[in-house]
Design a protein around this motif. Structure first.
Motif, mmCIF file in Angstrom:
data_model
loop_
_atom_site.group_PDB
_atom_site.id
_atom_site.type_symbol
_atom_site.label_atom_id
_atom_site.label_comp_id
_atom_site.label_asym_id
_atom_site.label_seq_id
_atom_site.Cartn_x
_atom_site.Cartn_y
_atom_site.Cartn_z
ATOM 1 N N GLY A 57 0.813 -1.215 0.000
ATOM 2 C CA GLY A 57 0.000 0.000 0.000
ATOM 3 C C GLY A 57 0.840 1.255 0.000
ATOM 4 N N VAL B 138 -5.260 -3.868 -0.778
ATOM 5 C CA VAL B 138 -4.451 -3.830 0.446
ATOM 6 C C VAL B 138 -5.355 -3.796 1.679
ATOM 7 C CG1 VAL B 138 -2.955 -2.304 1.801
ATOM 8 C CG2 VAL B 138 -2.348 -2.884 -0.556
ATOM 9 N N LEU C 149 -0.431 -10.334 -0.686
ATOM 10 C CA LEU C 149 -1.874 -10.083 -0.691
ATOM 11 C C LEU C 149 -2.682 -11.346 -0.956
ATOM 12 C CD1 LEU C 149 -2.148 -6.704 -2.629
ATOM 13 C CD2 LEU C 149 -1.768 -7.105 -0.210
#
Length: 398
Positions: A217, A318, A381
């Motif tokens: 992020g 994110v 992720l």
């Protein structure tokens, strides 16, 4: 209104407040006769306020329930919109921006955490579209603000009227949010965490897993913030663009990002979050290369558009990934949000420093490198298979 449409409206209202304020900053600067340094300090107060408030957000959701806390903090963010234009001096302006930051940061954390719980039980990606609605709200309110400024409407009147309007819209949107009783009836607490989980802590350092997700992020927000703030200047200084073409760079970037976010959930549903981030990163990096190499307006503007397309879905993913780590979605989202806010705050300054000491193309070469880093980190992720699931909530539809 279904919970999905309700939280989408909440995101749009939150974005509308940000868009309204950003466009009237020049009026505030002129009204209080602020120099660049003083205005910079005032604007810095908002992220400082967000840093203060974000760690406390999950405690409020735990105590009062996600639905009630989200509605209350959204109302505070909407009401605070009127404060900067009413400030009689720089000192009061600093205080107004701190309050704006606290309410913005806390409501941001809670609406994203609420969306994580809803997304988990709908069983499909919705986060990208929600962030797209934030962009739509921001762009629409920014357009209204531009018309108000061109008509010579005092910002006190404009922002006061907008504060009332978004308060009403936010209250209406909040009525359809996922009810705490529905969540509790499926083995969770009102804040979306497991019933047997410990209460969220008042302050906690992010875990290693959260830091890894937050780094992705950080990279995406760095590229987004740097491009949004420097696209017009880059076109002017490097590509010799006129005022219209320079403004088009920012506009194309924002529209590409907003459009991709609205379509992003379909893409994520087909190829998965990790592949979506990697593909988006490749597209954004290609855009960065075009920006660095080109020296005429059209290809540079196209490059900024590619950056917008590429980074669009990354920050929503994110937040979604953070909500699946640990036992408390709000606490995890707060950790990631704090780091992404930090990135957004430092990106324009770092880009400007490098551009001033070296050159604008070198600065955007650095941004391209940051984008490549997030491509390499995309694997963090990947959804956690061991994440607790309770199945689709009864009565919850899209």
């Amino acid at each position: 209104m279904t919970p999905h449409r309700s939280i989408a409206a909440v995101f749009a209202v939150h974005g509308a407040v940000a868009g309204s304020l950003a466009t009237r900053i020049p009026w505030i600067q002129d009204h209080l006769d602020l120099g660049p340094g003083t205005l910079g300090l005032a604007l810095l107060c908002q992220p400082i306020g967000a840093f203060i408030g974000m760690p406390l957000a999950s405690r409020l959701a735990y105590r009062f329930g996600s639905r009630a806390a989200t509605r209350a903090l959204l109302a505070a963010w909407c009401a605070a919109l009127a404060l900067p234009a009413l400030a009689p001096s720089p000192t009061w302006l600093f205080a107004a921006f701190i309050l704006l930051g606290v309410s913005a940061g806390m409501s941001d954390v809670l609406m994203n955490a609420h969306a994580v719980v809803l997304e988990r039980h709908l069983g499909r990606s919705i986060m990208s579209g929600l962030h797209g609605m934030w962009s739509v709200g921001s762009l629409a309110a920014g357009g209204i603000a531009i018309l108000a400024a061109q008509a010579g409407i005092d910002a006190t009147i404009h922002l006061g009227a907008m504060a009332v309007a978004v308060l009403v819209l936010g209250a209406a949107a909040g009525r359809g949010l996922l009810r705490d009783s529905v969540v509790i009836g499926h083995g969770l607490r009102a804040d979306g965490s497991p019933a047997d989980a410990p209460p969220p802590r008042r302050f906690v350092l992010p875990s290693r897993a959260i830091l890894a997700i937050a780094l992705v992020g950080f990279c995406a927000t760095f590229a987004e913030g740097a491009t949004a703030n420097w696209a017009a200047v880059y076109l002017t200084e490097v590509a010799a663009a006129g005022p219209g073409a320079a403004a088009a760079g920012y506009t194309v970037f924002m529209f590409c990002m907003a459009g991709m976010r609205l379509l992003g959930d379909r893409v994520i549903g087909r190829i998965g979050p990790v592949t979506a981030v990697r593909a988006g990163g490749v597209v954004a990096a290609a855009g960065g290369v075009v920006v660095v190499v080109a020296r005429t307006p059209v290809p540079v503007i196209a490059g900024f558009g590619l950056i917008g397309l590429g980074v669009a879905v990354i920050v929503p993913l994110v937040f979604a990934a953070a909500g699946g780590v640990g036992t408390n979605p709000g606490e995890s989202v707060a950790g990631v949000a704090t780091i992404t806010y930090l990135s957004g705050m430092i990106a324009p300054a770092v880009t400007g420093g490098i551009a001033g000491s070296l050159s604008y193309p070198v600065a955007f070469a650095l941004i391209t490198g940051v984008i490549v880093l997030l491509v390499l980190l995309a694997g963090v992720l990947r959804p956690v298979s061991a994440r607790p699931r309770t199945g689709k909530l009864e009565g919850v539809t899209s």
